[in-house]
Scaffold this motif. Structure first.
Motif, PDB file in Angstrom:
ATOM      1  N   UNK A   1     -20.576  50.917   9.336  1.00 10.62           N
ATOM      2  CA  UNK A   1     -19.784  50.119  10.265  1.00 10.62           C
ATOM      3  C   UNK A   1     -20.533  48.839  10.598  1.00 10.62           C
ATOM      4  N   UNK A   2     -19.813  47.722  10.669  1.00  9.08           N
ATOM      5  CA  UNK A   2     -20.498  46.452  10.877  1.00  9.08           C
ATOM      6  C   UNK A   2     -19.561  45.391  11.434  1.00  9.08           C
ATOM      7  N   UNK A   3     -20.144  44.392  12.099  1.00  7.07           N
ATOM      8  CA  UNK A   3     -19.461  43.147  12.456  1.00  7.07           C
ATOM      9  C   UNK A   3     -20.260  42.026  11.812  1.00  7.07           C
ATOM     10  N   UNK A   4     -19.605  41.291  10.923  1.00  5.99           N
ATOM     11  CA  UNK A   4     -20.279  40.255  10.145  1.00  5.99           C
ATOM     12  C   UNK A   4     -19.582  38.910  10.310  1.00  5.99           C
ATOM     13  N   UNK A   5     -20.270  37.836   9.933  1.00  8.32           N
ATOM     14  CA  UNK A   5     -19.692  36.492   9.978  1.00  8.32           C
ATOM     15  C   UNK A   5     -20.190  35.676   8.800  1.00  8.32           C
ATOM     16  N   UNK A   6     -19.432  34.622   8.494  1.00 12.18           N
ATOM     17  CA  UNK A   6     -19.788  33.744   7.381  1.00 12.18           C
ATOM     18  C   UNK A   6     -19.287  32.343   7.690  1.00 12.18           C
ATOM     19  N   UNK A   7     -20.113  31.349   7.395  1.00 19.22           N
ATOM     20  CA  UNK A   7     -19.739  29.953   7.567  1.00 19.22           C
ATOM     21  C   UNK A   7     -20.008  29.221   6.258  1.00 19.22           C
ATOM     22  N   UNK A   8     -19.032  28.466   5.791  1.00 17.94           N
ATOM     23  CA  UNK A   8     -19.253  27.661   4.598  1.00 17.94           C
ATOM     24  C   UNK A   8     -20.257  26.569   4.912  1.00 17.94           C
ATOM     25  N   UNK A   9     -21.273  26.453   4.058  1.00 14.62           N
ATOM     26  CA  UNK A   9     -22.336  25.471   4.291  1.00 14.62           C
ATOM     27  C   UNK A   9     -23.024  25.167   2.965  1.00 14.62           C
ATOM     28  N   UNK A  10     -23.875  24.144   2.997  1.00 14.27           N
ATOM     29  CA  UNK A  10     -24.605  23.770   1.778  1.00 14.27           C
ATOM     30  C   UNK A  10     -25.667  24.796   1.420  1.00 14.27           C
ATOM     31  N   UNK A  11     -26.037  25.651   2.370  1.00 10.76           N
ATOM     32  CA  UNK A  11     -26.878  26.820   2.111  1.00 10.76           C
ATOM     33  C   UNK A  11     -26.174  28.021   2.731  1.00 10.76           C
ATOM     34  N   UNK A  12     -26.527  29.204   2.317  1.00  9.25           N
ATOM     35  CA  UNK A  12     -25.856  30.401   2.825  1.00  9.25           C
ATOM     36  C   UNK A  12     -26.122  30.585   4.315  1.00  9.25           C
ATOM     37  N   UNK A  13     -25.034  30.657   5.098  1.00  5.46           N
ATOM     38  CA  UNK A  13     -25.126  31.007   6.515  1.00  5.46           C
ATOM     39  C   UNK A  13     -24.173  32.177   6.749  1.00  5.46           C
ATOM     40  N   UNK A  14     -24.731  33.351   6.760  1.00  5.29           N
ATOM     41  CA  UNK A  14     -23.953  34.576   6.940  1.00  5.29           C
ATOM     42  C   UNK A  14     -24.856  35.608   7.589  1.00  5.29           C
ATOM     43  N   UNK A  15     -24.264  36.522   8.309  1.00  2.86           N
ATOM     44  CA  UNK A  15     -25.081  37.531   8.951  1.00  2.86           C
ATOM     45  C   UNK A  15     -24.241  38.585   9.637  1.00  2.86           C
ATOM     46  N   UNK A  16     -24.893  39.344  10.514  1.00  2.58           N
ATOM     47  CA  UNK A  16     -24.229  40.442  11.213  1.00  2.58           C
ATOM     48  C   UNK A  16     -24.805  40.545  12.617  1.00  2.58           C
ATOM     49  N   UNK A  17     -24.139  41.352  13.436  1.00  8.00           N
ATOM     50  CA  UNK A  17     -24.643  41.655  14.772  1.00  8.00           C
ATOM     51  C   UNK A  17     -25.019  43.132  14.814  1.00  8.00           C
ATOM     52  N   UNK A  18     -26.214  43.407  15.302  1.00  6.04           N
ATOM     53  CA  UNK A  18     -26.721  44.774  15.308  1.00  6.04           C
ATOM     54  C   UNK A  18     -26.375  45.544  16.579  1.00  6.04           C
TER      55      UNK A  18
END
Length: 217
Positions: free
Chosen positions: A59-76
């Motif tokens: 189970x997870x809550x994640x996010x992603x933003x389009x950018x010139x480098x990878x910007x993605x993650x989750x909340x613990x």
């Protein structure tokens, strides 16, 4: 294990008049749904009501933003509950609370920037929240949920979509998605030498397993 309840009143009750089921998860990944049980199993009697547990490791809550480098993650660290005032799924109220400083991109530098006053501003605004104002069932296993989404203490109306699916052997899956504009919440700045889009995609993915009650189709 930490325990939270999913509360109902009305025809979907078990032997305890206010508790349909109890979901279990680790202290930092709390359970989210009981598969919208009243909406998906409206004809079940009290003795027949299914009970599910979340598989927190999936189970997870994640996010992603389009950018010139990878910007993605989750909340613990997050907590969520779904309550109803009747068996009608449109009376549902979804309440999500996320600890903003639990953001994890896999990069200490990115985590620090997202926690800073330019983005989540976690020192002054430690919580990211969503509280629903309207539930609409759009298909046999799909829902649209309107609600107030708050980041940095700034609330705005947003829409969250849910899809529920059965994977067999009592396993169920809930997927949700939402898109918001970060600048609507005062996150107007960028990161030096990195191009960042305005829109942020949020996804949650939950798996749960039926532990009692009759087999569901």
């Amino acid at each position: 294990m930490k325990r939270i309840g999913l509360w109902f009143t009305g025809a979907c009750n078990l032997e305890h008049p206010e508790v349909l089921c109890l979901l279990y998860a680790t202290p930092t990944r709390l359970a989210f749904f009981c598969l919208l049980a009243c909406a998906l199993f409206p004809s079940l009697s009290q003795a027949q009501a299914p009970v599910f547990v979340i598989a927190p490791e999936h189970s997870s809550i994640k996010f992603h933003v389009k950018a010139s480098v990878t910007i993605a993650g989750k909340f613990d660290k997050w907590d969520a509950s779904l309550t109803f005032t009747s068996p009608d799924e449109t009376t549902g109220v979804l309440d999500i609370k996320i600890q903003a400083d639990s953001v994890d991109t896999g990069s200490g530098m990115k985590n620090s920037k997202l926690k800073s006053k330019d983005f989540f501003d976690v020192e002054r605004n430690p919580m990211i929240t969503f509280k629903s104002t309207k539930f609409v069932q759009t298909g046999p296993h799909t829902f649209e949920v309107d609600g107030d989404f708050t980041i940095r203490g700034v609330p705005n109306p947003e829409k969250l979509t849910l899809t529920v699916s059965r994977k067999g052997q009592g396993l169920d899956e809930i997927k949700g998605a939402m898109v918001f504009n970060r600048k609507d919440y005062g996150m107007n700045k960028g990161i030096p030498f990195i191009s960042i889009a305005d829109h942020v995609d949020v996804q949650f993915h939950l798996k749960e397993k039926q532990v009692s009650g009759p087999p569901q189709g």
